[in-house]
Design a protein around this motif. Structure first.
Motif, PDB file in Angstrom:
ATOM      1  N   CYS A 243      38.176  43.208  40.667  1.00 57.67           N
ATOM      2  CA  CYS A 243      38.323  41.769  41.229  1.00 57.67           C
ATOM      3  C   CYS A 243      39.593  41.998  42.336  1.00 57.67           C
ATOM      4  CB  CYS A 243      39.201  40.743  40.288  1.00 57.67           C
ATOM      5  SG  CYS A 243      37.708  40.220  39.045  1.00 57.67           S
ATOM      6  N   PHE A 244      40.742  42.650  41.946  1.00 60.06           N
ATOM      7  CA  PHE A 244      41.729  42.611  43.057  1.00 60.06           C
ATOM      8  C   PHE A 244      41.653  44.145  43.789  1.00 60.06           C
ATOM      9  CE2 PHE A 244      46.693  43.523  43.431  1.00 60.06           C
ATOM     10  CZ  PHE A 244      46.524  43.543  44.597  1.00 60.06           C
ATOM     11  N   ALA A 245      41.467  45.132  43.201  1.00 66.65           N
ATOM     12  CA  ALA A 245      41.659  46.517  43.959  1.00 66.65           C
ATOM     13  C   ALA A 245      40.460  46.710  44.690  1.00 66.65           C
ATOM     14  CB  ALA A 245      41.675  47.831  42.912  1.00 66.65           C
ATOM     15  N   LEU A 246      39.261  45.969  44.434  1.00 65.32           N
ATOM     16  CA  LEU A 246      38.297  46.064  45.425  1.00 65.32           C
ATOM     17  C   LEU A 246      37.685  44.981  46.117  1.00 65.32           C
ATOM     18  CD1 LEU A 246      35.697  48.412  43.469  1.00 65.32           C
ATOM     19  CD2 LEU A 246      37.156  49.161  45.538  1.00 65.32           C
ATOM     20  N   ARG A 247      37.737  43.724  45.483  1.00 64.72           N
ATOM     21  CA  ARG A 247      37.110  42.405  46.193  1.00 64.72           C
ATOM     22  C   ARG A 247      38.349  41.797  46.982  1.00 64.72           C
ATOM     23  NH1 ARG A 247      34.941  41.441  40.939  1.00 64.72           N
ATOM     24  NH2 ARG A 247      32.812  42.670  40.907  1.00 64.72           N
ATOM     25  N   ILE A 248      39.387  41.775  46.416  1.00 68.69           N
ATOM     26  CA  ILE A 248      40.546  41.190  47.017  1.00 68.69           C
ATOM     27  C   ILE A 248      41.126  42.131  48.089  1.00 68.69           C
ATOM     28  CG2 ILE A 248      42.908  39.964  47.029  1.00 68.69           C
ATOM     29  CD1 ILE A 248      40.755  38.041  45.992  1.00 68.69           C
ATOM     30  N   ALA A 249      41.317  43.361  47.574  1.00 70.63           N
ATOM     31  CA  ALA A 249      41.739  44.393  48.664  1.00 70.63           C
ATOM     32  C   ALA A 249      40.903  44.510  49.522  1.00 70.63           C
ATOM     33  CB  ALA A 249      41.918  45.531  47.833  1.00 70.63           C
ATOM     34  N   SER A 250      39.590  44.407  49.315  1.00 71.87           N
ATOM     35  CA  SER A 250      38.712  44.769  50.628  1.00 71.87           C
ATOM     36  C   SER A 250      39.100  43.760  51.971  1.00 71.87           C
ATOM     37  CB  SER A 250      37.213  44.846  50.467  1.00 71.87           C
ATOM     38  OG  SER A 250      36.748  43.472  49.948  1.00 71.87           O
ATOM     39  N   VAL A 251      39.235  42.521  51.207  1.00 75.05           N
ATOM     40  CA  VAL A 251      39.823  41.303  52.438  1.00 75.05           C
ATOM     41  C   VAL A 251      41.057  41.735  52.883  1.00 75.05           C
ATOM     42  CG1 VAL A 251      40.313  39.022  52.778  1.00 75.05           C
ATOM     43  CG2 VAL A 251      38.269  39.618  51.307  1.00 75.05           C
ATOM     44  N   LEU A 252      42.093  42.171  52.150  1.00 71.26           N
ATOM     45  CA  LEU A 252      43.200  42.486  52.773  1.00 71.26           C
ATOM     46  C   LEU A 252      43.209  43.783  53.724  1.00 71.26           C
ATOM     47  CD1 LEU A 252      45.660  42.764  49.699  1.00 71.26           C
ATOM     48  CD2 LEU A 252      45.636  41.092  51.378  1.00 71.26           C
ATOM     49  N   GLY A 253      42.386  44.741  53.501  1.00 74.16           N
ATOM     50  CA  GLY A 253      41.960  45.886  54.172  1.00 74.16           C
ATOM     51  C   GLY A 253      41.531  45.312  55.785  1.00 74.16           C
ATOM     52  N   ARG A 254      40.723  44.603  55.524  1.00 70.38           N
ATOM     53  CA  ARG A 254      39.828  43.989  56.696  1.00 70.38           C
ATOM     54  C   ARG A 254      40.840  43.234  57.675  1.00 70.38           C
ATOM     55  NH1 ARG A 254      36.827  38.348  55.990  1.00 70.38           N
ATOM     56  NH2 ARG A 254      38.829  38.117  55.566  1.00 70.38           N
ATOM     57  N   ASP A 255      41.707  42.637  57.011  1.00 69.00           N
ATOM     58  CA  ASP A 255      42.705  41.844  57.980  1.00 69.00           C
ATOM     59  C   ASP A 255      43.850  42.644  58.349  1.00 69.00           C
ATOM     60  OD1 ASP A 255      41.275  39.580  57.406  1.00 69.00           O
ATOM     61  OD2 ASP A 255      42.296  38.864  55.808  1.00 69.00           O
TER      62      ASP A 255
END
Ligand code: OXD
Ligand code: MN
Length: 617
Positions: A243-255
């Motif tokens: 949930c965090f290290a992939l789904r949420i972190a992918s959004v952080l990474g994009r931004d």
């Protein structure tokens, strides 16, 4: 700021000695306490426990779960400090059909995610979480992904009413007071809330594995929040992981200009002592842990483990991409992990392990299909029933797991918590047909095209029909927190952000012959593929160009008996089948309503041209 006095515990244990709220007296800490109180007001737990991450607290937590029946303590002589949990048939895997991305705009979730309107979803969650922790303790678990205070690390807090989730998060991340301290100092953090959804009325006895038939795993990418309800299992409950290290972190990474990837991470050392770092994306339950702990069959080569599931990748000042494993443990699939296939994993599991849904031996140890060549005469299966080799069902659930600290692997790198420069990225899948053992991409964009077009046969890691072929771009299909086409675009952009990019390869250990046999022995022999890749980087191995990329001119096959016929089949590229794949890719790209970056549609057109030329020629 202090929290409301807890009411009396419905199920007291000596765990109650721990868990008082720390005091930091900063505005940032008050914000955390306000949020904890807000969630407690909604979920109405009997007690709030602030996890300090100490060993004594952990032992009390594990003891309370044994007393409760959630954990079975294994034989201390055979498997010290280790436990078995049984989840029951209704809660055995990640639930992709109940996983939602609640972004403001539907298009930001894209066609590969279940989208939910954030306001409506919040109302639904307010309903299901209302009183959901009644009769239970709500644990406050502050955690760090990546080493505490590291430059690529991120903080989070999980609120949960599942002590099993707490014990698992403690293995999979770094948990403790030093994280609360960083939060109190103002370091940003991600909010995650988890409830098994099984409130207890006063006097009602608990069950060994509480859960709820109704389940939600919801991500709010715009506000960086996760809410998970109804399941106590794996990725549904260890919110730091998928949930965090992939789904949420992918959004952080994009931004923020970095990448969160479903990739293992290893250091390969050649006989000359040169080190290379390889990240590899494979769909769930396709042997990531085996590759992460590879013991090469070829002389002079070693592989050190850095991570087995997730990599966070950032451009460094020297123009290279640097990666960390944000996790601190392995949540590995047990079946198929054995003395002959992954001895390093077996050695990692000697002590301090939480097993889930494996079988129990008569002497209080664990077993699963593939652990040993000889099958025990009698076991208690993962559901608690007698089992013998004549039983017509597996003793361990196909998605049964071990949870163990990464530091415990004999193969772990000395400096595994540090960022490493990436030399190679591999994309793999489980493909019985069509896809050769290894293919080198022509360049970054062609490599991104390979990643975007990976498909794989389904495994037991999530619900669905095992064996069915499905698209799993970058092995991120279930884990991308935003529109997958925009994620493709992010890959293309990352390729422009770092001048010294890793080389990209596609691999397939799972190709079968017409007779259904695997054409490649796999496991330790996969080191031969890595050897060829490293020699390509060094400029000393040759390759042959094909319409889909470059394949080895020669592979080191000393000491294995692979027939020429099998090898020919292993590398066969049939233009007709590949043209058919190309058509399917075109269909797949169309589902993104024009959002797939032109760089990838250009790659598709170029590949089709090369295949048509090959067909004619
Ligand atoms: C995992 C998965 O647990 O991918 O790593 O399902
Ligand atoms: Mn995974």
């Amino acid at each position: 700021m202090t929290i409301a006095e807890p009411t009396t515990l419905a199920h007291p244990t000596h765990l109650a000695e721990y868990g008082t709220q720390p005091e930091y007296g900063t505005a940032a800490f008050d914000e955390l306490v306000d949020w904890v109180n807000e969630i407690a007001a909604l979920t109405k737990p009997d007690r709030i426990h602030w996890v300090d991450g100490s060993d004594s607290e952990r032992q009390a937590l594990l003891g309370s779960m044994v007393a409760q029946g959630t954990l079975i303590k294994l034989n201390e002589d055979k498997r010290p400090n280790s436990y078995l949990a049984r989840s029951g048939a209704g809660d055995v895997a990640r639930l992709e059909s109940r996983t939602f991305i609640a972004s403001e705009h539907k298009t930001d979730a894209g066609p590969t995610n279940n989208w939910a309107d954030p306001a409506e979803m919040r109302a639904t969650l307010d309903g299901v979480f209302d009183g959901s922790m009644r009769g239970r303790t709500m644990f406050v678990v502050p955690f760090s992904m990546g080493k505490v205070g590291g430059p690529i690390s991120q903080l989070g807090v999980q609120l949960t009413d599942s002590p099993y989730a707490v014990a698992s998060v403690e293995v999979m991340t770094r948990v403790g007071d030093e994280i609360t301290e960083l939060i109190a100092d103002g370091t940003p953090w991600v909010r995650t809330v988890h409830s098994v959804g099984h409130p207890l009325e006063l006097g009602e006895a608990d069950v060994a594995w509480p859960s709820n038939d109704e389940k939600y795993i919801v991500h709010f990418p715009d506000t960086l929040e996760v809410f998970s309800f109804g399941s106590g299992y794996g990725g549904n409950a260890i919110l730091a992981k998928k949930c965090f290290a992939l789904r949420i972190a992918s959004v952080l990474g994009r931004d923020q200009g970095w990448m969160a990837e479903h990739m293992l991470l290893i250091r390969v050392v050649s006989p000359e002592g040169r080190a290379y770092h390889v990240a590899a994306a494979f769909p769930s339950a396709c042997g990531k842990t085996n590759l992460a702990m590879l013991r090469p069959s070829i002389r002079g080569w070693t592989v050190e483990t850095i991570g087995d599931d997730i990599a966070w990748i950032r451009p460094g000042n020297d123009g290279r991409l640097y990666a960390i494993n944000p996790e601190a443990g392995f949540f590995g699939v047990a079946p198929g992990t054995g003395e002959s296939t992954n001895i390093t994993a077996v050695e990692s599991l000697r002590e301090n392990v939480i097993f889930t849904n494996v079988a129990l031996t008569d002497d209080g140890d664990v077993w699963w299909e593939g652990l040993t060549d000889t099958v025990p005469d009698h076991l208690i299966d993962w559901q608690g029933n007698d089992w013998t080799p004549d039983s017509d069902r597996p003793a361990a659930h196909p998605n049964s797991r071990f949870t163990v600290s990464a530091a415990q692997a004999p193969s772990i790198s000395d400096d595994w918590e540090e960022a490493v420069p990436l030399d190679v990225i591999l994309f793999g899948g489980r493909r019985a047909t069509n896809v050769p053992l290894v293919v080198e991409s022509f360049d970054w964009n062609h490599g991104a095209f390979m990643g975007a077009t990976i498909s794989s046969e389904r495994t037991a890691a999530a619900e669905g029909t095992v064996g069915e072929l499905r698209r799993d771009p970058f092995a991120m299909m279930p884990f991308c927190g935003y529109n997958m086409a925009d994620y493709f675009g992010h890959w293309i952009e990352m390729g422009q952000s770092a001048p010294a990019l890793p080389a990209i390869y596609q691999v397939n250990w799972f190709r079968k012959g017409d007779d259904g046999r695997f054409l490649w022995p796999g496991f330790a022999e996969n080191s031969r593929v890595i050897e060829w890749i490293v020699r390509r980087l060094e400029g000393s191995a040759d390759a042959v160009e094909t319409p889909i990329g470059r394949v080895p001119a020669e592979l080191n096959l000393d000491g294995i008996d692979t027939t020429d016929a099998d090898l020919a089949e292993l590398f066969a590229i049939d233009p007709d089948s590949w043209l058919a794949e190309t058509d399917l890719t075109e269909e797949f790209f169309k589902t993104f309503d024009g959002r797939v970056p032109a760089e990838l549609t250009d790659q598709l057109a170029a590949q089709r041209d090369r295949l048509q030329t090959a067909k004619r020629g």
